[in-house]
Design a protein around this motif. Sequence first.
Motif, PDB file in Angstrom:
ATOM      1  N   MET A  32    -101.189   3.756  51.536  1.00  0.00           N
ATOM      2  CA  MET A  32    -101.200   4.153  50.135  1.00  0.00           C
ATOM      3  C   MET A  32    -102.319   3.483  49.342  1.00  0.00           C
ATOM      4  SD  MET A  32     -98.058   4.107  47.375  1.00  0.00           S
ATOM      5  CE  MET A  32     -96.881   4.305  48.658  1.00  0.00           C
ATOM      6  N   TYR A  33    -102.586   2.214  49.588  1.00  0.00           N
ATOM      7  CA  TYR A  33    -103.563   1.478  48.789  1.00  0.00           C
ATOM      8  C   TYR A  33    -104.771   1.035  49.620  1.00  0.00           C
ATOM      9  CZ  TYR A  33    -100.412   1.365  44.816  1.00  0.00           C
ATOM     10  OH  TYR A  33     -99.625   1.729  43.748  1.00  0.00           O
ATOM     11  N   GLU A  34    -105.320   1.924  50.428  1.00  0.00           N
ATOM     12  CA  GLU A  34    -106.518   1.606  51.203  1.00  0.00           C
ATOM     13  C   GLU A  34    -107.770   1.974  50.415  1.00  0.00           C
ATOM     14  OE1 GLU A  34    -106.632   2.807  55.246  1.00  0.00           O
ATOM     15  OE2 GLU A  34    -104.612   2.052  55.650  1.00  0.00           O
ATOM     16  N   PHE A  35    -108.840   1.249  50.661  1.00  0.00           N
ATOM     17  CA  PHE A  35    -110.077   1.470  49.914  1.00  0.00           C
ATOM     18  C   PHE A  35    -110.719   2.821  50.193  1.00  0.00           C
ATOM     19  CE2 PHE A  35    -110.074  -3.221  49.668  1.00  0.00           C
ATOM     20  CZ  PHE A  35    -110.076  -3.324  48.284  1.00  0.00           C
ATOM     21  N   LYS A  36    -110.545   3.348  51.401  1.00  0.00           N
ATOM     22  CA  LYS A  36    -111.180   4.630  51.721  1.00  0.00           C
ATOM     23  C   LYS A  36    -110.381   5.826  51.210  1.00  0.00           C
ATOM     24  CE  LYS A  36    -109.398   4.618  56.428  1.00  0.00           C
ATOM     25  NZ  LYS A  36    -109.748   4.661  57.819  1.00  0.00           N
ATOM     26  N   GLY A  37    -109.294   5.580  50.512  1.00  0.00           N
ATOM     27  CA  GLY A  37    -108.504   6.657  49.927  1.00  0.00           C
ATOM     28  C   GLY A  37    -107.412   7.129  50.858  1.00  0.00           C
ATOM     29  N   GLN A  38    -106.602   8.021  50.349  1.00  0.00           N
ATOM     30  CA  GLN A  38    -105.498   8.566  51.131  1.00  0.00           C
ATOM     31  C   GLN A  38    -105.940   9.864  51.780  1.00  0.00           C
ATOM     32  OE1 GLN A  38    -101.527   8.369  49.416  1.00  0.00           O
ATOM     33  NE2 GLN A  38    -102.434   7.405  47.624  1.00  0.00           N
ATOM     34  N   GLU A  39    -105.670   9.972  53.056  1.00  0.00           N
ATOM     35  CA  GLU A  39    -106.047  11.173  53.791  1.00  0.00           C
ATOM     36  C   GLU A  39    -104.811  11.714  54.500  1.00  0.00           C
ATOM     37  OE1 GLU A  39    -109.193  12.490  57.278  1.00  0.00           O
ATOM     38  OE2 GLU A  39    -109.311  10.482  56.420  1.00  0.00           O
ATOM     39  N   MET A  40    -104.613  13.019  54.395  1.00  0.00           N
ATOM     40  CA  MET A  40    -103.457  13.662  55.029  1.00  0.00           C
ATOM     41  C   MET A  40    -103.842  14.252  56.378  1.00  0.00           C
ATOM     42  SD  MET A  40    -101.275  15.753  52.204  1.00  0.00           S
ATOM     43  CE  MET A  40     -99.950  16.061  53.360  1.00  0.00           C
ATOM     44  N   HIS A  41    -102.861  14.293  57.264  1.00  0.00           N
ATOM     45  CA  HIS A  41    -103.018  15.047  58.506  1.00  0.00           C
ATOM     46  C   HIS A  41    -103.017  16.535  58.153  1.00  0.00           C
ATOM     47  CE1 HIS A  41    -102.475  11.809  61.438  1.00  0.00           C
ATOM     48  NE2 HIS A  41    -101.500  11.338  60.673  1.00  0.00           N
ATOM     49  N   LYS A  42    -103.671  17.332  58.941  1.00  0.00           N
ATOM     50  CA  LYS A  42    -103.649  18.790  58.737  1.00  0.00           C
ATOM     51  C   LYS A  42    -102.330  19.368  59.259  1.00  0.00           C
ATOM     52  CE  LYS A  42    -108.154  19.423  57.652  1.00  0.00           C
ATOM     53  NZ  LYS A  42    -108.322  18.970  56.310  1.00  0.00           N
ATOM     54  N   ASN A  43    -101.886  18.866  60.422  1.00  0.00           N
ATOM     55  CA  ASN A  43    -100.670  19.345  61.083  1.00  0.00           C
ATOM     56  C   ASN A  43     -99.782  18.155  61.415  1.00  0.00           C
ATOM     57  OD1 ASN A  43    -102.225  21.612  61.132  1.00  0.00           O
ATOM     58  ND2 ASN A  43    -102.215  21.864  63.340  1.00  0.00           N
ATOM     59  N   CYS A  44     -98.515  18.442  61.621  1.00  0.00           N
ATOM     60  CA  CYS A  44     -97.575  17.412  62.080  1.00  0.00           C
ATOM     61  C   CYS A  44     -97.886  17.079  63.535  1.00  0.00           C
ATOM     62  CB  CYS A  44     -96.142  17.917  61.956  1.00  0.00           C
ATOM     63  SG  CYS A  44     -94.919  16.772  62.614  1.00  0.00           S
ATOM     64  N   SER A  45     -97.948  15.800  63.848  1.00  0.00           N
ATOM     65  CA  SER A  45     -98.254  15.381  65.215  1.00  0.00           C
ATOM     66  C   SER A  45     -97.083  15.630  66.161  1.00  0.00           C
ATOM     67  CB  SER A  45     -98.620  13.892  65.226  1.00  0.00           C
ATOM     68  OG  SER A  45     -97.532  13.122  64.746  1.00  0.00           O
ATOM     69  N   HIS A  46     -95.895  15.847  65.619  1.00  0.00           N
ATOM     70  CA  HIS A  46     -94.717  16.039  66.475  1.00  0.00           C
ATOM     71  C   HIS A  46     -94.357  17.522  66.652  1.00  0.00           C
ATOM     72  CE1 HIS A  46     -91.116  14.685  68.534  1.00  0.00           C
ATOM     73  NE2 HIS A  46     -90.455  15.624  67.861  1.00  0.00           N
ATOM     74  N   CYS A  47     -94.253  18.268  65.550  1.00  0.00           N
ATOM     75  CA  CYS A  47     -93.805  19.668  65.650  1.00  0.00           C
ATOM     76  C   CYS A  47     -94.902  20.691  65.368  1.00  0.00           C
ATOM     77  CB  CYS A  47     -92.616  19.918  64.730  1.00  0.00           C
ATOM     78  SG  CYS A  47     -93.015  19.906  62.967  1.00  0.00           S
ATOM     79  N   GLY A  48     -96.065  20.244  64.894  1.00  0.00           N
ATOM     80  CA  GLY A  48     -97.182  21.160  64.673  1.00  0.00           C
ATOM     81  C   GLY A  48     -97.178  21.901  63.345  1.00  0.00           C
ATOM     82  N   LEU A  49     -96.273  21.556  62.436  1.00  0.00           N
ATOM     83  CA  LEU A  49     -96.221  22.219  61.133  1.00  0.00           C
ATOM     84  C   LEU A  49     -97.541  22.035  60.388  1.00  0.00           C
ATOM     85  CD1 LEU A  49     -94.530  23.557  58.795  1.00  0.00           C
ATOM     86  CD2 LEU A  49     -94.039  21.224  58.058  1.00  0.00           C
ATOM     87  N   VAL A  50     -98.090  23.118  59.847  1.00  0.00           N
ATOM     88  CA  VAL A  50     -99.299  23.045  59.029  1.00  0.00           C
ATOM     89  C   VAL A  50     -98.865  22.639  57.629  1.00  0.00           C
ATOM     90  CG1 VAL A  50    -101.243  24.334  58.080  1.00  0.00           C
ATOM     91  CG2 VAL A  50    -100.450  24.804  60.400  1.00  0.00           C
ATOM     92  N   TYR A  51     -99.360  21.514  57.144  1.00  0.00           N
ATOM     93  CA  TYR A  51     -98.905  20.983  55.860  1.00  0.00           C
ATOM     94  C   TYR A  51     -99.406  21.791  54.667  1.00  0.00           C
ATOM     95  CZ  TYR A  51     -97.310  16.902  58.444  1.00  0.00           C
ATOM     96  OH  TYR A  51     -96.667  16.080  59.315  1.00  0.00           O
TER      97      TYR A  51
END
Length: 135
Positions: A32-51
């Motif tokens: 949450m508080y990293e200097f390079k900002g918050q980055e989201m995954h495109k898909n779930c690593s477990h079920c593959g859901l596209v966020y």
Amino acid sequence: METPKYKLSAWSAFANAKCPRCRRGDLFITGMYEFKGQEMHKNCSHCGLVYEREPGYFYVAMFASYALNVAEMVTLAVAISVLTGSSNPWLYVTIILGVAVALAPFNYRYSRVMLLHWLTPGLHYHPEMSEDKAK
């Protein structure tokens, strides 16, 4: 012998920013508080859901973030008034803006989590998707 099912409560999945469908995959790559900002995954690593359900999907999260900001500011204004009894507007402005800046990463993250978990029609938890994948 049947393998035990993976159980994760809805609140725990929400608080830990996990996938709303399987409650196992992470939504965010970074903290949450990293200097390079918050980055989201495109898909779930477990079920593959596209966020990102459709182009521009996360623009709706701005409304949830706005609601969080308003709730935080009103709460702070009441707390300042009760605790200090001051009528100095600069005290209110300084404290409220300082806290708003400090909580901006929190609001960004949890507005997106809120959108995926609670505000997306048709996106529900599927316990069968929580199970470990067969090898």
